[in-house]
Design an enzyme around this catalytic site. Sequence first.
Site, PDB file in Angstrom:
ATOM      1  N   ARG A   1       0.977  -1.271   0.161  1.00  0.00           N
ATOM      2  CA  ARG A   1       0.294   0.054   0.002  1.00  0.00           C
ATOM      3  C   ARG A   1       0.498   0.864   0.343  1.00  0.00           C
ATOM      4  NH1 ARG A   1      -3.129  -2.589   4.232  1.00  0.00           N
ATOM      5  NH2 ARG A   1      -4.710  -3.631   3.171  1.00  0.00           N
TER       6      ARG A   1
ATOM      7  N   LYS B   1       1.973 -17.634   7.753  1.00  0.00           N
ATOM      8  CA  LYS B   1       1.305 -17.553   7.996  1.00  0.00           C
ATOM      9  C   LYS B   1       0.625 -16.901   9.067  1.00  0.00           C
ATOM     10  CE  LYS B   1       2.804 -18.626  13.307  1.00  0.00           C
ATOM     11  NZ  LYS B   1       3.166 -17.117  13.980  1.00  0.00           N
TER      12      LYS B   1
ATOM     13  N   ASP C   1       5.615 -23.242   7.121  1.00  0.00           N
ATOM     14  CA  ASP C   1       5.438 -22.549   8.531  1.00  0.00           C
ATOM     15  C   ASP C   1       7.388 -22.524   8.602  1.00  0.00           C
ATOM     16  OD1 ASP C   1       5.948 -23.860  10.752  1.00  0.00           O
ATOM     17  OD2 ASP C   1       4.167 -24.831  11.303  1.00  0.00           O
ATOM     18  N   HIS C   2       7.839 -21.196   9.323  1.00  0.00           N
ATOM     19  CA  HIS C   2       9.287 -22.011   8.852  1.00  0.00           C
ATOM     20  C   HIS C   2      10.577 -22.564  10.052  1.00  0.00           C
ATOM     21  CE1 HIS C   2       9.188 -19.109  12.532  1.00  0.00           C
ATOM     22  NE2 HIS C   2       9.854 -19.233  12.673  1.00  0.00           N
TER      23      HIS C   2
ATOM     24  N   LYS D   1      13.734 -24.854   9.323  1.00  0.00           N
ATOM     25  CA  LYS D   1      14.858 -25.578  10.396  1.00  0.00           C
ATOM     26  C   LYS D   1      15.931 -26.576   9.980  1.00  0.00           C
ATOM     27  CE  LYS D   1      12.842 -22.304  13.771  1.00  0.00           C
ATOM     28  NZ  LYS D   1      13.845 -21.149  13.946  1.00  0.00           N
TER      29      LYS D   1
ATOM     30  N   GLU E   1      11.144 -18.373  23.904  1.00  0.00           N
ATOM     31  CA  GLU E   1      11.935 -17.573  23.362  1.00  0.00           C
ATOM     32  C   GLU E   1      12.215 -16.674  24.485  1.00  0.00           C
ATOM     33  OE1 GLU E   1       9.847 -16.309  20.224  1.00  0.00           O
ATOM     34  OE2 GLU E   1       8.286 -16.727  20.319  1.00  0.00           O
TER      35      GLU E   1
ATOM     36  N   ASP F   1       0.454 -18.726  17.942  1.00  0.00           N
ATOM     37  CA  ASP F   1       1.083 -18.232  17.269  1.00  0.00           C
ATOM     38  C   ASP F   1       2.438 -19.443  16.914  1.00  0.00           C
ATOM     39  OD1 ASP F   1       2.655 -15.688  16.787  1.00  0.00           O
ATOM     40  OD2 ASP F   1       4.140 -16.281  18.475  1.00  0.00           O
TER      41      ASP F   1
ATOM     42  N   HIS G   1       3.902 -24.162  14.445  1.00  0.00           N
ATOM     43  CA  HIS G   1       4.826 -24.905  14.663  1.00  0.00           C
ATOM     44  C   HIS G   1       4.993 -25.907  15.482  1.00  0.00           C
ATOM     45  CE1 HIS G   1       6.050 -21.203  12.719  1.00  0.00           C
ATOM     46  NE2 HIS G   1       5.968 -20.455  13.702  1.00  0.00           N
TER      47      HIS G   1
ATOM     48  N   LYS H   1       6.847 -16.662  25.681  1.00  0.00           N
ATOM     49  CA  LYS H   1       7.835 -15.878  25.589  1.00  0.00           C
ATOM     50  C   LYS H   1       8.378 -15.225  26.279  1.00  0.00           C
ATOM     51  CE  LYS H   1       5.966 -14.116  21.229  1.00  0.00           C
ATOM     52  NZ  LYS H   1       6.657 -14.405  20.785  1.00  0.00           N
TER      53      LYS H   1
ATOM     54  N   LYS I   1      16.697 -18.309  24.753  1.00  0.00           N
ATOM     55  CA  LYS I   1      15.572 -19.211  23.985  1.00  0.00           C
ATOM     56  C   LYS I   1      15.897 -20.485  23.918  1.00  0.00           C
ATOM     57  CE  LYS I   1      15.340 -18.197  18.351  1.00  0.00           C
ATOM     58  NZ  LYS I   1      14.724 -17.627  17.965  1.00  0.00           N
TER      59      LYS I   1
HETATM   60  C1  BG6 Z   1       6.646 -17.291  14.510  1.00  0.00           C
HETATM   61  C2  BG6 Z   1       5.702 -16.277  16.011  1.00  0.00           C
HETATM   62  O1  BG6 Z   1       6.066 -17.659  14.014  1.00  0.00           O
HETATM   63  O2  BG6 Z   1       7.541 -17.654  15.033  1.00  0.00           O
HETATM   64  C3  BG6 Z   1       6.273 -15.451  17.030  1.00  0.00           C
HETATM   65  O3  BG6 Z   1       5.008 -14.839  15.066  1.00  0.00           O
HETATM   66  C4  BG6 Z   1       7.566 -16.174  16.557  1.00  0.00           C
HETATM   67  O4  BG6 Z   1       6.015 -14.853  17.331  1.00  0.00           O
HETATM   68  C5  BG6 Z   1       8.325 -16.622  16.216  1.00  0.00           C
HETATM   69  O5  BG6 Z   1       8.498 -14.904  17.773  1.00  0.00           O
HETATM   70  C6  BG6 Z   1      10.043 -17.501  16.408  1.00  0.00           C
HETATM   71  O6  BG6 Z   1      10.505 -18.297  15.634  1.00  0.00           O
HETATM   72  P1  BG6 Z   1      11.953 -18.523  16.428  1.00  0.00           P
HETATM   73  O7  BG6 Z   1      12.572 -18.865  14.244  1.00  0.00           O
HETATM   74  O8  BG6 Z   1      12.396 -17.211  16.714  1.00  0.00           O
HETATM   75  O9  BG6 Z   1      12.306 -19.576  16.449  1.00  0.00           O
END
Ligand code: BG6
Length: 522
Positions: free
Chosen positions: A72, A181, A210-211, A215, A249, A268, A273, A373, A378
């Site tokens: 936008r 997502k 789904d990242h 990994k 995290e 989330d 994940h 969180k 982490k």
């Molecule tokens: C995202 C969430 O999908 O994954 C975030 O929306 C989260 O809230 C993140 O912080 C965590 O990803 P990673 O790769 O840092 O573990």
Amino acid sequence: MAAEVTTRGRADGAAVNPLRAGLDSNRITDPLNVVFFGASGDLTKRMLMPAMYNLRLNDVLPTNFGIIGFSRSEKSHYDFREEMKEAIDEFSRSGPTKEPLWTDFANRLHYIQGSFDDPEEFKELKRQLEENDEKLGTAGNRLYYLATPPGVFPKVIQMLAAVGLGPKDQAKGWTRIVVEKPFGTDLDSARALQAEVNKVFEEKQVYRIDHYLGKEPVQDIMALRFANVMFEPIWNRLYVDCVQITAAETVGVEGRGGYYDHAGALRDMIQNHVINLLALVAMEPPISPHADHIRDEKFKVLSALRPISVDQVGRFTARGQYGPGLVDGKPVPGYREEESVDPNSITETYACTKFFIDNWRWADVPFYLRSGKRLARKHSEIAVKFRGIPHRIFGEAGDQIETNTLVMKIQPDEGVSIRFNAKVPGPKMHIRGVTMDFNYGTGFGVVSAPAYERLIADAMRGDATLFTRWDAVEQAWMAVMPILDRWLTTATVDFPNYLAGSQGPQSADALLVADGREWRRI
Ligand code: BG6
């Protein structure tokens, strides 16, 4: 003889590390355009564009490619290129942009400013795509990437179809769509979104990202299980006491309070994940690495998740919200003090659930999942905890015998560790637990590429293995819905109930203690 260091093959002319030969992905063969919807957003700047740049740097992108940003905010092609350069300079894993690579990359970047429901702007997109096909030789192949706020996904899809940019309108080449997502905010909205997607795209053209699946250590779960003979025979209810999956995290909501306050940790992280990790650990061996064979097994195991009834939610789950505390020695505010968060919010920033899988392999083995969180560290891992030995022969000397644990370390450490018992050196038969550790970095001498790099390349190649199929998304929503429903309707009087920087709420510990177990330390 020392391997010869060659400068061939790197787009920036830098030396190639011969030890990495065969480890890098191959070049994508199809010419193509990638269109990023939501190109002014954080995801594009932090992840997507640096990923594209590094794919180019490592010669993974095809020779003929174009990138179009659509969003936008008002800006010219030139502004967009400058903005992307700044983003890559700041976030790329390979450091600041390099010449002459950057100039060539920048010349392939175009920008279209438009509202997501204005057909005129989508016609402009069509024009640009056709121009790229002609001038950049991109042959009609298109990858659309939805990196907009999720509320806009259906509009973009409808507009693509309306102006003749859907796969069915195509005279030549292929069209795919990557959907970020969250895929829906509950079961109904996910089904509604799927219905919209379905009107325009076939399932094989849809890449739900789904990242976590990109990994490296997550991909290694399958290698560990199905490229070795020694784990699978004990990977079942006869030997496994429980499985603990953790995605912890230290960060808070990082300026995303507006989104997060309507989402919470269950939506989330757990619904996508963490449940995807469960599927990889628990599924049956697929008959081949083909995307659909793997995804069939994931679907099967997720459809065997025992539904948690609304009455059981109290005993099978725990939730928490962080108050102020110390993270890495620095004071941080509580969740309710975060920007764009309701000061009386009852959104959970920590969620933990116990699932059972009703099948032959896993009957009655609890799978404990947790994510939160502002925790102590982490730390993401999957721990398979085994049962105790059936008979103790060492008497008092064996008092310190532990149960065995296999840990798949996902981040920040990446690797596998196995905890077993060994004799303490000395004249007596003292026994205690020791750890055998494998780390990717030292094992292979490489730093894993960020998940987005792998996933975008796979989508460009048409390999859907690491993307979530609709049937699995639906099952994951079905698994969490009773919890969401129950949490919505029961007041959470004790929030905030854990300190930032701690192990999480006491109720999460109590959930395992009630089963005679305890969480591994974060
Ligand atoms: C995202 C969430 O999908 O994954 C975030 O929306 C989260 O809230 C993140 O912080 C965590 O990803 P990673 O790769 O840092 O573990």
